[in-house]
Design an enzyme around this catalytic site. Structure first.
Site, PDB file in Angstrom:
ATOM      1  N   LYS A 177      -4.645   3.995   5.203  1.00 32.90           N
ATOM      2  CA  LYS A 177      -4.967   5.346   5.637  1.00 32.90           C
ATOM      3  C   LYS A 177      -6.468   5.611   5.445  1.00 32.90           C
ATOM      4  O   LYS A 177      -7.272   4.952   6.059  1.00 32.90           O
ATOM      5  CB  LYS A 177      -4.073   6.343   4.898  1.00 32.90           C
ATOM      6  CG  LYS A 177      -2.590   5.906   4.825  1.00 32.90           C
ATOM      7  CD  LYS A 177      -1.893   5.910   6.172  1.00 32.90           C
ATOM      8  CE  LYS A 177      -0.503   5.266   6.151  1.00 32.90           C
ATOM      9  NZ  LYS A 177       0.417   5.713   5.130  1.00 32.90           N
ATOM     10  N   TYR A 187       6.523  10.356   0.414  1.00 28.60           N
ATOM     11  CA  TYR A 187       6.477   9.415   1.529  1.00 28.60           C
ATOM     12  C   TYR A 187       7.853   8.758   1.660  1.00 28.60           C
ATOM     13  O   TYR A 187       8.297   8.067   0.752  1.00 28.60           O
ATOM     14  CB  TYR A 187       5.379   8.381   1.297  1.00 28.60           C
ATOM     15  CG  TYR A 187       5.297   7.375   2.414  1.00 28.60           C
ATOM     16  CD1 TYR A 187       4.725   7.718   3.628  1.00 28.60           C
ATOM     17  CD2 TYR A 187       5.824   6.109   2.262  1.00 28.60           C
ATOM     18  CE1 TYR A 187       4.672   6.810   4.669  1.00 28.60           C
ATOM     19  CE2 TYR A 187       5.768   5.189   3.299  1.00 28.60           C
ATOM     20  CZ  TYR A 187       5.192   5.544   4.493  1.00 28.60           C
ATOM     21  OH  TYR A 187       5.154   4.647   5.526  1.00 28.60           O
ATOM     22  N   ARG A 216      -4.046 -17.051  -3.897  1.00 22.92           N
ATOM     23  CA  ARG A 216      -2.968 -16.087  -4.177  1.00 22.92           C
ATOM     24  C   ARG A 216      -3.229 -15.353  -5.493  1.00 22.92           C
ATOM     25  O   ARG A 216      -2.789 -14.217  -5.677  1.00 22.92           O
ATOM     26  CB  ARG A 216      -1.597 -16.773  -4.169  1.00 22.92           C
ATOM     27  CG  ARG A 216      -0.453 -15.838  -4.480  1.00 22.92           C
ATOM     28  CD  ARG A 216       0.907 -16.278  -3.941  1.00 22.92           C
ATOM     29  NE  ARG A 216       1.156 -17.699  -4.074  1.00 22.92           N
ATOM     30  CZ  ARG A 216       1.348 -18.345  -5.233  1.00 22.92           C
ATOM     31  NH1 ARG A 216       1.315 -17.690  -6.372  1.00 22.92           N
ATOM     32  NH2 ARG A 216       1.573 -19.638  -5.229  1.00 22.92           N
ATOM     33  N   ASP A 244       0.504   8.567  -6.399  1.00 25.61           N
ATOM     34  CA  ASP A 244       0.172   8.141  -5.035  1.00 25.61           C
ATOM     35  C   ASP A 244      -0.901   9.107  -4.535  1.00 25.61           C
ATOM     36  O   ASP A 244      -0.613  10.261  -4.219  1.00 25.61           O
ATOM     37  CB  ASP A 244       1.430   8.194  -4.157  1.00 25.61           C
ATOM     38  CG  ASP A 244       1.164   7.733  -2.719  1.00 25.61           C
ATOM     39  OD1 ASP A 244      -0.014   7.715  -2.299  1.00 25.61           O
ATOM     40  OD2 ASP A 244       2.145   7.407  -2.010  1.00 25.61           O
TER      41      ASP A 244
END
Ligand SMILES: *Cc1c(COP(=O)(O)O)cnc(C)c1O
Length: 379
Positions: free
Chosen positions: A202, A104, A52, A177
């Site tokens: 993407k 977005y 983790r 972004d």
């Protein structure tokens, strides 16, 4: 790896990192959740203790992305949303955040909701008005300015350099972004951004088979330390196999993005004055309001995303989408196959998106097939 290689070269070679034990050019999938210690209780491989915190399977993609963006370090996340969320979760109650009105939508909704519950003040600025960001930022109070460029789904372009000056002048950080631009076209850190965010779902992965996110920091400062903690303790980490797929997908990033840019430009130019359309929104067109800024900060292409505003409103738009045979009717973007979607239907009644707008994600098919498909659908 030699230091002076072009990004295309070290990307194609996945940072030229053959496995030191077996010599394999393809890295192994690393599923281990825990990592051993020697008889003196020292970790066998420094920094790897528990998956983790640090997963060696992330390293190729993280180092590659950090180098592509010109940042000091990168972190993979389980999604673009969790990557963006880690930035906002590293703020303090009472901080002020500034986001664009159109961005977005899933992230905008989450930010509005999360900030109101965590006591973070949030204001939205109008992209169409270049002065609105300046009047929304509050000196000494704003902690984070959020920019998405080109911006979903109108592909408005924000001047990153100006946004960085405004943010830094007010004592805030600038997060960008850069999902749609990718480091192939724009390297926001060179224009002053502090943190770059990607939905790696993407273009970075590019094959529609991984949900992933990533952040890159200009500097390994205290704020980045907080972001690291959010990932390690919050646990929004990528699975080992997804990380493996991502480093594989990234190797063809330049080919895919280059091809998509060329085809998107050809489609935008072909349909710009089509009688069935109100307008074509693409930063590569001189008619687009963001074209001049795009020429300055998008190098080598204007991206693979464009939108069509169809005559006849929502009915007209849905009529076109119904007739498509090559463009696939689906949400998402940045994959090898071309997608078409009606954003308003996806976002619902509260959406600020025009009802006549169709969003296209251009893939790597024959551009002639794509143009012919739209031509028959509009006809
Ligand atoms: C898809 C997307 C996101 C969200 O990323 P996920 O990987 O779906 O969580 C954020 N920003 C932009 C621009 C996107 O396209």
């Amino acid at each position: 790896m030699p230091k002076d290689l072009a990004p295309e070269t070290y990307t194609a070679q996945g940072m030229h990192s053959p496995d030191p034990v077996t010599g394999s050019l393809v890295p192994a999938v690393q599923p281990s959740t825990t990592f051993g210690r020697d008889e003196n209780y020292k970790l066998i491989a420094e920094s790897h203790s528990y998956a983790r915190d640090e997963n060696p399977g992330f390293l190729i993609a993280e180092r590659l992305l950090a180098q592509l963006e010109g940042g000091e370090e990168s972190l993979l996340f389980s999604s673009g949303m969790s990557a963006a969320g880690a930035i906002v979760q590293s703020l303090k109650p009472g901080d002020h955040v500034v986001i664009p009105k159109v961005m977005y939508w899933g992230l905008r909704n989450w930010m509005v909701n999360f900030c109101s519950r965590w006591g973070i003040e949030l204001d939205q600025y109008d992209l169409a008005d270049p002065n609105d960001l300046a009047s929304t930022v509050k000196a000494g109070k704003t902690a984070l300015v959020w920019v998405e460029t080109p911006c979903n789904p109108t592909w408005d372009v924000i001047d990153i350099e100006t946004a960085a000056e405004l943010a830094h002048g007010a004592g805030a950080r600038l997060a960008v972004d850069s999902t749609v631009s990718t480091p192939v076209l724009t390297r926001p850190i060179e224009f002053g951004a502090d943190v770059v965010m990607h939905s790696a779902t993407k273009y970075l992965n590019g094959h529609g088979d991984v949900v992933a996110g990533a952040l890159v920091t200009a500097k390994k400062d205290d704020f980045w330390g907080e972001i690291r903690k959010v990932r390690a303790e919050g646990g929004a980490i990528l699975g080992s196999f997804e990380a493996w797929l991502l480093q594989r997908g990234m190797r063809t990033l330049f080919l895919r993005v280059g091809h998509a840019c060329q085809s998107a430009l050809a489609i935008a130019q072909y349909f710009e004055n089509h009688p069935a359309l109100e307008s074509v929104l693409y930063p590569g067109l001189e008619s687009h309001p963001g074209h001049e800024i795009a020429r300055k900060q998008m190098l080598g292409g204007f991206g693979g995303m464009l939108s069509l505003r169809v005559k006849g409103g929502e009915k007209g738009a849905l009529g076109v989408i119904r007739k498509c045979r090559v463009f696939v009717r689906a949400t998402s973007l940045g994959g090898v196959e071309s997608l078409i979607e009606h954003r308003y239907s996806i976002e619902g009644a509260a959406s600020p998106i025009p009802k006549d707008l169709l969003r296209l994600s251009v893939g790597i098919e024959s551009v002639d097939d794509l143009i012919a498909d739209l031509e028959q659908a509009l006809g």
